[in-house]
Design a protein around this motif. Structure first.
Motif, PDB file in Angstrom:
ATOM      1  N   THR A  80       0.836  -1.200   0.000  1.00  0.00           N
ATOM      2  CA  THR A  80       0.000   0.000   0.000  1.00  0.00           C
ATOM      3  C   THR A  80       0.868   1.246   0.000  1.00  0.00           C
ATOM      4  O   THR A  80       1.837   1.340   0.753  1.00  0.00           O
ATOM      5  CB  THR A  80      -0.916   0.029   1.242  1.00  0.00           C
ATOM      6  OG1 THR A  80      -1.699  -1.166   1.285  1.00  0.00           O
ATOM      7  CG2 THR A  80      -1.845   1.231   1.208  1.00  0.00           C
TER       8      THR A  80
ATOM      9  N   GLY B 261       0.248   7.896  -1.346  1.00  0.00           N
ATOM     10  CA  GLY B 261       0.025   7.987  -2.784  1.00  0.00           C
ATOM     11  C   GLY B 261       1.300   8.322  -3.527  1.00  0.00           C
ATOM     12  O   GLY B 261       2.204   8.976  -3.003  1.00  0.00           O
TER      13      GLY B 261
ATOM     14  N   ASP C 146      -6.243  -5.187  -7.066  1.00  0.00           N
ATOM     15  CA  ASP C 146      -5.510  -3.958  -7.374  1.00  0.00           C
ATOM     16  C   ASP C 146      -6.478  -2.791  -7.279  1.00  0.00           C
ATOM     17  O   ASP C 146      -7.399  -2.669  -8.082  1.00  0.00           O
ATOM     18  CB  ASP C 146      -4.905  -4.048  -8.784  1.00  0.00           C
ATOM     19  CG  ASP C 146      -4.015  -2.865  -9.124  1.00  0.00           C
ATOM     20  OD1 ASP C 146      -3.797  -2.001  -8.253  1.00  0.00           O
ATOM     21  OD2 ASP C 146      -3.532  -2.814 -10.270  1.00  0.00           O
TER      22      ASP C 146
ATOM     23  N   SER D 147      -5.354   0.383  -7.312  1.00  0.00           N
ATOM     24  CA  SER D 147      -4.696   1.534  -7.931  1.00  0.00           C
ATOM     25  C   SER D 147      -5.217   1.695  -9.361  1.00  0.00           C
ATOM     26  O   SER D 147      -6.018   0.882  -9.835  1.00  0.00           O
ATOM     27  CB  SER D 147      -3.183   1.294  -7.952  1.00  0.00           C
ATOM     28  OG  SER D 147      -2.829   0.435  -9.026  1.00  0.00           O
TER      29      SER D 147
ATOM     30  N   PHE E 184       3.027   0.452  -8.929  1.00  0.00           N
ATOM     31  CA  PHE E 184       2.615   1.861  -8.951  1.00  0.00           C
ATOM     32  C   PHE E 184       3.500   2.725  -9.866  1.00  0.00           C
ATOM     33  O   PHE E 184       3.454   3.957  -9.798  1.00  0.00           O
ATOM     34  CB  PHE E 184       2.592   2.469  -7.539  1.00  0.00           C
ATOM     35  CG  PHE E 184       1.879   1.637  -6.515  1.00  0.00           C
ATOM     36  CD1 PHE E 184       0.599   1.155  -6.756  1.00  0.00           C
ATOM     37  CD2 PHE E 184       2.486   1.320  -5.307  1.00  0.00           C
ATOM     38  CE1 PHE E 184      -0.077   0.386  -5.810  1.00  0.00           C
ATOM     39  CE2 PHE E 184       1.831   0.559  -4.352  1.00  0.00           C
ATOM     40  CZ  PHE E 184       0.547   0.081  -4.603  1.00  0.00           C
TER      41      PHE E 184
ATOM     42  N   SER F 153       4.037   8.491 -10.564  1.00  0.00           N
ATOM     43  CA  SER F 153       3.072   7.449 -10.226  1.00  0.00           C
ATOM     44  C   SER F 153       1.681   8.052 -10.043  1.00  0.00           C
ATOM     45  O   SER F 153       1.521   9.019  -9.305  1.00  0.00           O
ATOM     46  CB  SER F 153       3.487   6.739  -8.936  1.00  0.00           C
ATOM     47  OG  SER F 153       2.446   5.887  -8.492  1.00  0.00           O
TER      48      SER F 153
ATOM     49  N   ALA G  77      -0.810   6.529  -8.586  1.00  0.00           N
ATOM     50  CA  ALA G  77      -1.517   5.845  -7.493  1.00  0.00           C
ATOM     51  C   ALA G  77      -1.966   6.856  -6.437  1.00  0.00           C
ATOM     52  O   ALA G  77      -1.138   7.594  -5.899  1.00  0.00           O
ATOM     53  CB  ALA G  77      -0.627   4.788  -6.870  1.00  0.00           C
TER      54      ALA G  77
ATOM     55  N   ALA H 270      -3.864   3.527  -2.225  1.00  0.00           N
ATOM     56  CA  ALA H 270      -3.903   2.508  -3.286  1.00  0.00           C
ATOM     57  C   ALA H 270      -3.087   1.289  -2.866  1.00  0.00           C
ATOM     58  O   ALA H 270      -2.033   1.410  -2.246  1.00  0.00           O
ATOM     59  CB  ALA H 270      -3.379   3.077  -4.593  1.00  0.00           C
TER      60      ALA H 270
END
Length: 206
Positions: free
Chosen positions: A31, A35, A87, A89, A142, A158, A160, A164
């Protein structure tokens, strides 16, 4: 199907790597709580490190750049090792780029010591008393590296969002190392290097 309880939770500090062991059937969830943080994920069968997840063999196995949910990553012996089971993300993950290493940072102009995913992997495995002759190509979760029609690569931040996560289930007993990528010269980490969280949970049962 219902997931059983959390077995282990490991915080991976920014620029560092951590190791977890997975029994067959257990799951590992990575995780990005903040982000935008890329994670280099490596996987080996058992503790001897002689067989590892292979990006190249996985691409050939699936005829695609990255597995979809329900599909498997395979080893350099073409045996399944991890299944992608969830997933949350945007689904941008990379199987083209090798782990950053000291030579990469020297090429980018760094003259002082700099953390790298290759060295993070070696440090994480040191507790097993094993030396790794070659760093395998990781699964770069990611990480968004699109390929344009002319074959060029773009190094994008990224996408994400905070919270995510991507989850893999072990097909066989495995050692997994996750590195919170320390790359701060190429803008793949959207907010600069940040920590990751790795959780080991029981697999789903009827």
């Amino acid at each position: 199907m219902q997931l059983n309880t959390l077995i282990e939770r490991v915080e991976v500090p920014a620029r560092e790597g951590r190791l977890v062991r997975l029994a067959a059937g257990r799951r590992v969830r990575v995780t990005t709580e903040t982000g935008g943080q890329v994670g280099d994920l490596f996987a080996f069968t058992g503790d001897d490190l002689s067989e590892h997840l292979s990006a190249a063999h996985t691409r050939a196995h699936l005829d695609r750049l990255f597995p979809a949910v329900g599909e498997q990553f395979v080893t350099d012996r073409r045996r399944p090792i991890l299944t992608l089971v969830e997933d949350t993300s945007p689904g941008r993950h990379d199987l083209l780029i090798p782990a950053c290493d000291p030579a990469r940072y020297r090429a980018l102009g760094v003259t002082s010591p700099h953390a790298s995913c290759a060295e993070n992997l070696r440090h994480a495995l040191a507790g097993l008393g094993r030396e790794l002759p070659v760093v395998p190509q990781p699964v770069n979760v990611f990480m968004d590296i699109p390929v344009d029609p002319a074959g060029g690569l773009a190094w994008l931040p990224s996408p994400a969002p905070p919270g995510a996560a991507i989850t893999f289930e072990a097909v066989r007993d495995s050692v997994v190392v996750v590195s919170a990528c320390p790359q701060d010269l190429v803008g793949i980490n959207a907010r600069g290097p940040q920590p990751l969280v790795v959780e080991v949970v029981e697999g789903a049962r009827a």
